[in-house]
Enzyme design. Structure first.
Site, short mmCIF file in Angstrom:
data_model
loop_
_atom_site.label_atom_id
_atom_site.label_comp_id
_atom_site.label_asym_id
_atom_site.label_seq_id
_atom_site.Cartn_x
_atom_site.Cartn_y
_atom_site.Cartn_z
N GLY A 287 41.83 39.39 40.01
CA GLY A 287 41.49 40.94 40.22
C GLY A 287 40.34 40.26 42.13
O GLY A 287 40.61 41.16 42.75
N HIS A 288 39.92 39.27 41.75
CA HIS A 288 39.18 38.70 43.21
C HIS A 288 40.22 38.31 44.01
O HIS A 288 40.42 38.45 45.23
CB HIS A 288 38.04 37.88 43.05
N GLY B 10 36.35 45.75 44.12
CA GLY B 10 37.52 46.49 43.96
C GLY B 10 36.56 48.21 43.49
O GLY B 10 35.56 48.15 43.17
N GLN C 134 29.27 51.52 42.46
CA GLN C 134 29.07 50.43 43.15
C GLN C 134 30.07 50.72 45.01
O GLN C 134 29.23 50.40 45.80
CB GLN C 134 29.52 48.95 43.19
O1 PAF Z 1 31.00 43.19 42.34
C1 PAF Z 1 29.86 42.22 42.14
O2 PAF Z 1 30.84 41.22 42.39
C2 PAF Z 1 28.47 42.17 42.92
O3 PAF Z 1 27.85 43.32 42.53
C3 PAF Z 1 29.09 41.82 44.40
C4 PAF Z 1 29.48 43.05 45.13
C5 PAF Z 1 29.32 41.25 44.85
C6 PAF Z 1 26.86 42.38 45.16
O4 PAF Z 1 26.28 41.04 44.14
#
Ligand code: PAF
Length: 293
Positions: free
Chosen positions: A36-37, A147, A153
């Site tokens: 996913g990353h 994502g 978020q």
């Molecule tokens: O989605 C994440 O991995 C975290 O919430 C983020 C955006 C890196 C903030 O720490």
């Protein structure tokens, strides 16, 4: 690939890249990188000329009873993943690099946090928005990629960037799934084999909702009830934290499903809290919300 932990060095490099006319694309992460990353990094490469990834397990977004201490931190494997993925700069700050010892300013959003994960994780989004604001001020990117799995978020960050007039464009990449539908998450590794099977219920419930919508069903209450019944067939009712239909713009509850409705759910499978979502009519919403294909 460069690896840096100093915020001033990262900011200076980024500014220099921008002066050279390069578009800086940023992917903030908490590490434990998975496919996913990598999809976020791929999107960053498409939308930028110089790609920065940060790895920082942000203490302020974890509640006292949450998994900050046991959150996976496979830093060397993550470094290799970034290198192989074509990242230009890996930023690995320490807690002190991000937060001053007497840090006292936080970013609090008062509307889009009312539903979904907001009430269940008090303080979580305050921690997320604060760290993302800090990281954006360090990396100074033209675009940042988040994502869709963490849809609330991502929308909150878009709202922060709009309301605080920050100069970064926020793009949202589609959720990457296992073959059986389970959304990729660093927390999936907490699941036992048996829980891993039951965890499919989140994406199954979402597919059920999508087929209801495709068949012309517009009653949000009924569709959410069907999703709930599907979940409760494999987890206890108390494990379903929420199933909500909200509009993607303001994340406020809707009674009628339409293009732009976000259907989101949170289910605890064993001790692991899993979230997933779909945006109905996603292609029609792409331009307005920076949703990537
Ligand atoms: O989605 C994440 O991995 C975290 O919430 C983020 C955006 C890196 C903030 O720490």
């Amino acid at each position: 690939m460069q690896v840096l932990s100093s915020p001033t060095e990262v900011a200076a490099l980024s500014l220099n890249m921008r002066r050279l006319g390069k578009r800086v694309a940023f992917v903030p992460t908490m590490g434990a990188l998975h496919a996913g990353h990598l999809a976020l990094i791929e999107a960053a490469k498409r939308h930028g000329d110089w790609v920065v990834v940060s790895i920082f397990v942000n203490p302020t977004q974890f509640g006292p009873a949450e998994d900050f201490g046991r959150y996976p931190r496979p830093l060397e494997a993550d470094r290799q993943t970034c290198e192989a993925g074509g990242v230009d700069l890996l930023f690995t700050p320490s807690r002190e690099d991000v937060y001053a010892p007497d840090h006292s300013v936080y970013v609090v959003e008062g509307n889009l946090t009312r539903g979904l994960c907001g009430p269940h994780r008090p303080g979580h989004f305050r921690g997320v928005l604060t760290v993302v604001a800090i990281l954006l001020n360090i990396a100074l990117p033209d675009v940042a990629i988040f994502g869709q799995k963490d849809a609330q978020q991502a929308r909150l960050i878009q709202r922060m960037v709009r309301d605080l007039r920050m100069a970064t464009r926020i793009l949202i990449a589609p959720t990457v799934r296992e073959q059986d539908g389970l959304a990729l998450s660093s927390r999936n590794q907490y699941l036992t084999e048996e829980e891993r099977c039951r965890a499919c219920v989140l994406s199954e419930a979402l597919r059920l909702a999508e087929s209801c919508y495709a068949a012309g069903d517009r009653d949000a209450v009924q569709v959410c009830a069907r999703m709930r019944a599907r979940c409760e067939a494999v987890v206890p009712a108390s494990a379903v934290e929420y199933i909500e239909a909200v509009d993607f713009e303001g994340l406020a509850p809707v009674t009628t499903l339409a293009d732009g409705t976000l259907l989101a759910l949170c289910v605890r499978v064993g001790k692991t809290r899993l979230i997933d979502n779909v945006i109905l009519g996603r292609p029609h919403m792409a331009a307005a919300y920076g949703l990537l294909a």
